[in-house]
Motif scaffolding. Structure first.
Motif, PDB file in Angstrom:
ATOM      1  N   LEU A  37       0.841  -1.194   0.000  1.00  0.00           N
ATOM      2  CA  LEU A  37       0.000   0.000   0.000  1.00  0.00           C
ATOM      3  C   LEU A  37       0.885   1.256   0.000  1.00  0.00           C
ATOM      4  O   LEU A  37       0.582   2.240  -0.699  1.00  0.00           O
ATOM      5  CB  LEU A  37      -0.913  -0.027   1.233  1.00  0.00           C
ATOM      6  CG  LEU A  37      -2.250   0.705   1.137  1.00  0.00           C
ATOM      7  CD1 LEU A  37      -3.127   0.089   0.062  1.00  0.00           C
ATOM      8  CD2 LEU A  37      -2.969   0.674   2.485  1.00  0.00           C
ATOM      9  N   ALA A  38       1.964   1.224   0.763  1.00  0.00           N
ATOM     10  CA  ALA A  38       2.895   2.356   0.802  1.00  0.00           C
ATOM     11  C   ALA A  38       3.590   2.529  -0.553  1.00  0.00           C
ATOM     12  O   ALA A  38       3.847   3.662  -0.994  1.00  0.00           O
ATOM     13  CB  ALA A  38       3.921   2.149   1.907  1.00  0.00           C
ATOM     14  N   ALA A  42       3.635   5.871  -2.898  1.00  0.00           N
ATOM     15  CA  ALA A  42       4.859   6.496  -3.425  1.00  0.00           C
ATOM     16  C   ALA A  42       4.772   6.650  -4.948  1.00  0.00           C
ATOM     17  O   ALA A  42       5.162   7.690  -5.505  1.00  0.00           O
ATOM     18  CB  ALA A  42       6.070   5.658  -3.040  1.00  0.00           C
ATOM     19  N   ILE A  43       4.264   5.628  -5.630  1.00  0.00           N
ATOM     20  CA  ILE A  43       4.191   5.669  -7.096  1.00  0.00           C
ATOM     21  C   ILE A  43       3.182   6.713  -7.565  1.00  0.00           C
ATOM     22  O   ILE A  43       3.473   7.526  -8.459  1.00  0.00           O
ATOM     23  CB  ILE A  43       3.826   4.270  -7.639  1.00  0.00           C
ATOM     24  CG1 ILE A  43       4.970   3.290  -7.399  1.00  0.00           C
ATOM     25  CG2 ILE A  43       3.502   4.353  -9.137  1.00  0.00           C
ATOM     26  CD1 ILE A  43       4.598   1.845  -7.663  1.00  0.00           C
ATOM     27  N   LEU A  44       1.998   6.696  -6.961  1.00  0.00           N
ATOM     28  CA  LEU A  44       0.976   7.669  -7.367  1.00  0.00           C
ATOM     29  C   LEU A  44       1.409   9.092  -7.022  1.00  0.00           C
ATOM     30  O   LEU A  44       1.113  10.043  -7.753  1.00  0.00           O
ATOM     31  CB  LEU A  44      -0.359   7.327  -6.711  1.00  0.00           C
ATOM     32  CG  LEU A  44      -0.971   5.992  -7.132  1.00  0.00           C
ATOM     33  CD1 LEU A  44      -2.304   5.748  -6.419  1.00  0.00           C
ATOM     34  CD2 LEU A  44      -1.183   5.925  -8.644  1.00  0.00           C
ATOM     35  N   ALA A  45       2.128   9.234  -5.902  1.00  0.00           N
ATOM     36  CA  ALA A  45       2.637  10.564  -5.545  1.00  0.00           C
ATOM     37  C   ALA A  45       3.639  11.047  -6.584  1.00  0.00           C
ATOM     38  O   ALA A  45       3.662  12.238  -6.935  1.00  0.00           O
ATOM     39  CB  ALA A  45       3.285  10.511  -4.164  1.00  0.00           C
ATOM     40  N   PHE A 267      -4.958  14.006  -6.821  1.00  0.00           N
ATOM     41  CA  PHE A 267      -3.844  13.967  -5.855  1.00  0.00           C
ATOM     42  C   PHE A 267      -3.288  15.369  -5.647  1.00  0.00           C
ATOM     43  O   PHE A 267      -3.009  15.792  -4.530  1.00  0.00           O
ATOM     44  CB  PHE A 267      -2.692  13.074  -6.348  1.00  0.00           C
ATOM     45  CG  PHE A 267      -3.083  11.689  -6.740  1.00  0.00           C
ATOM     46  CD1 PHE A 267      -4.170  11.069  -6.143  1.00  0.00           C
ATOM     47  CD2 PHE A 267      -2.363  10.992  -7.710  1.00  0.00           C
ATOM     48  CE1 PHE A 267      -4.536   9.785  -6.508  1.00  0.00           C
ATOM     49  CE2 PHE A 267      -2.712   9.722  -8.073  1.00  0.00           C
ATOM     50  CZ  PHE A 267      -3.805   9.114  -7.473  1.00  0.00           C
ATOM     51  N   VAL A 268      -3.114  16.070  -6.766  1.00  0.00           N
ATOM     52  CA  VAL A 268      -2.493  17.400  -6.717  1.00  0.00           C
ATOM     53  C   VAL A 268      -3.408  18.395  -5.995  1.00  0.00           C
ATOM     54  O   VAL A 268      -2.959  19.162  -5.139  1.00  0.00           O
ATOM     55  CB  VAL A 268      -2.174  17.887  -8.144  1.00  0.00           C
ATOM     56  CG1 VAL A 268      -1.583  19.291  -8.105  1.00  0.00           C
ATOM     57  CG2 VAL A 268      -1.206  16.923  -8.829  1.00  0.00           C
ATOM     58  N   GLY A 282      -1.685  14.294  -1.060  1.00  0.00           N
ATOM     59  CA  GLY A 282      -2.898  13.967  -1.804  1.00  0.00           C
ATOM     60  C   GLY A 282      -2.993  12.489  -2.147  1.00  0.00           C
ATOM     61  O   GLY A 282      -4.059  11.876  -2.001  1.00  0.00           O
ATOM     62  N   ALA A 283      -1.885  11.893  -2.591  1.00  0.00           N
ATOM     63  CA  ALA A 283      -1.894  10.465  -2.939  1.00  0.00           C
ATOM     64  C   ALA A 283      -2.148   9.612  -1.701  1.00  0.00           C
ATOM     65  O   ALA A 283      -2.881   8.620  -1.749  1.00  0.00           O
ATOM     66  CB  ALA A 283      -0.577  10.075  -3.597  1.00  0.00           C
ATOM     67  N   ALA A 284      -1.528  10.002  -0.587  1.00  0.00           N
ATOM     68  CA  ALA A 284      -1.737   9.242   0.660  1.00  0.00           C
ATOM     69  C   ALA A 284      -3.201   9.315   1.089  1.00  0.00           C
ATOM     70  O   ALA A 284      -3.796   8.302   1.465  1.00  0.00           O
ATOM     71  CB  ALA A 284      -0.826   9.795   1.755  1.00  0.00           C
ATOM     72  N   LEU A 285      -3.768  10.511   1.004  1.00  0.00           N
ATOM     73  CA  LEU A 285      -5.167  10.686   1.392  1.00  0.00           C
ATOM     74  C   LEU A 285      -6.089   9.879   0.483  1.00  0.00           C
ATOM     75  O   LEU A 285      -7.041   9.233   0.941  1.00  0.00           O
ATOM     76  CB  LEU A 285      -5.520  12.179   1.309  1.00  0.00           C
ATOM     77  CG  LEU A 285      -6.758  12.653   2.066  1.00  0.00           C
ATOM     78  CD1 LEU A 285      -6.651  12.328   3.553  1.00  0.00           C
ATOM     79  CD2 LEU A 285      -6.961  14.156   1.870  1.00  0.00           C
ATOM     80  N   PHE A 286      -5.796   9.882  -0.810  1.00  0.00           N
ATOM     81  CA  PHE A 286      -6.617   9.144  -1.781  1.00  0.00           C
ATOM     82  C   PHE A 286      -6.560   7.641  -1.504  1.00  0.00           C
ATOM     83  O   PHE A 286      -7.596   6.959  -1.466  1.00  0.00           O
ATOM     84  CB  PHE A 286      -6.112   9.442  -3.195  1.00  0.00           C
ATOM     85  CG  PHE A 286      -6.883   8.759  -4.278  1.00  0.00           C
ATOM     86  CD1 PHE A 286      -7.972   9.382  -4.882  1.00  0.00           C
ATOM     87  CD2 PHE A 286      -6.538   7.482  -4.722  1.00  0.00           C
ATOM     88  CE1 PHE A 286      -8.693   8.751  -5.889  1.00  0.00           C
ATOM     89  CE2 PHE A 286      -7.247   6.841  -5.718  1.00  0.00           C
ATOM     90  CZ  PHE A 286      -8.323   7.481  -6.314  1.00  0.00           C
TER      91      PHE A 286
END
Length: 330
Positions: A37-38, A42-45, A267-268, A282-286
């Motif tokens: 999940l982490a 990282a990838i989406l961020a 995310f942004v 944003g990615a973490a929240l999503f």
């Protein structure tokens, strides 16, 4: 001002340390799912960092970054497909073999993403506003339909990656090792964003966003500056796509769809447009909303929409802006 900067710096440090700590602790507790999940965060961020460079610095609201994300993914999938089948990717004018080497795949993914961005940007940047948004979306949809029309690479069904690609000297099947590769790529992407933001090129890109006429008056042509920023933005997103394909062991047209472009933009916006660590927050929240609320109801995106609405109406600086205060350029 010093207090605001210190507060944002502390927040950025907390985000990066937390992202690093979660998979380390998860592996110690024999819970590799949370490490994966982490890796996804990282990838989406990283994909968000790419789009944030275009929107936050250059004011280029692209709705077609899924094209670069998907192209990066397809490079990883196609290279692995040919390597495992012992067939060449190309036979003319030169023979190019498949490979499972991540460094080689990443370099090709960066080159393909940059080339695609050069073509798309050369046409799209001749427009502004809603026309720019629609042209980038149109190009992304063209790449999407091209992908589903190639049956050799799975067409609508996509292309599985049966064996995760390799990195010299590392066991990429190890959950923590693969996360650290993703984390390192994200850190490098953030460093690239920061170096550009504080450079003379970054100043020119920001000026192109605020007032192109003034930039031209200073003797700098806005078009090459914006095109260069757009290409760098696409390269970061393409890198994220190559990692995402290896994380899932699969690449398909969904990586190229306009839904993916919308997610990267979310995310942004959630994290904070133009904030260095906005896409990370944003990615973490999503991902957390998808995991926790999605575990309770299939309609979790309704709550995500309400969250996004709240951010747009009451926290224009996103999550980072809400906690750390206004940025200097706000």
């Amino acid at each position: 001002m010093a207090d605001r900067m210190t507060r944002e710096t502390w927040l950025n440090a907390v985000l990066m340390v937390s992202l690093l700590a979660v998979p380390v602790i998860a592996v110690q507790l024999d819970e590799p799912f949370y490490a994966n999940l982490a890796s996804r965060v990282a990838i989406l961020a990283l994909a968000g960092v790419g789009l944030n460079l275009a929107i936050g610095l250059g004011g280029l609201v692209s709705f077609g970054h899924a094209a670069f994300f998907g192209l990066g993914g397809y490079v990883a999938g196609i290279a692995a497909f040919h390597a495992l089948n012992y067939t060449p990717v190309l036979t003319w004018p030169v023979e190019i073999s498949g490979t499972t080497s991540m460094p080689v795949i990443w370099l090709v993914a960066l080159a393909i993403s940059a080339l695609a961005a050069l073509v798309i940007g050369a046409f799209s940047l001749r427009t502004t506003g809603v026309y720019f948004i629609m042209i980038t979306l149109a190009f992304a949809q063209m790449v999407y339909f091209m992908a589903i029309s190639i049956p050799a690479y799975g067409g609508e069904d996509g292309l599985p990656i049966y064996v995760r690609n390799t990195f010299p000297g590392l066991d990429t099947y190890d959950t923590l090792t693969f996360f650290l590769l993703c984390y390192g790529a994200l850190a490098l992407g953030l460093l690239v964003y920061w170096r550009i933001a504080v450079s003379r090129f970054g100043a020119a890109l920001s000026m192109a966003r605020m007032n192109e006429t003034r930039l031209a008056t200073a003797g700098i042509a806005p078009f090459p500056v914006k095109l260069t920023g757009f290409v760098i933005s696409a390269v970061l997103t393409g890198m994220a796509g190559a990692l995402y394909a290896d994380l899932n062991g699969f690449v398909g047209p969904s990586m190229l769809s306009w839904h993916r472009s919308g997610e990267i933009m979310i995310f942004v916006i959630l994290g904070g447009v133009g904030r260095l660590f906005g896409p990370v927050a944003g990615a973490a929240l999503f991902v957390l909303a998808e995991f926790f609320i999605g575990g309770l109801t299939d309609r979790w995106q309704l709550f995500l929409g309400l969250l996004l609405l709240g951010v747009v109406l009451f926290a224009r600086g996103g999550l980072v802006g809400l906690i750390a205060g206004r940025a200097r350029h706000d």
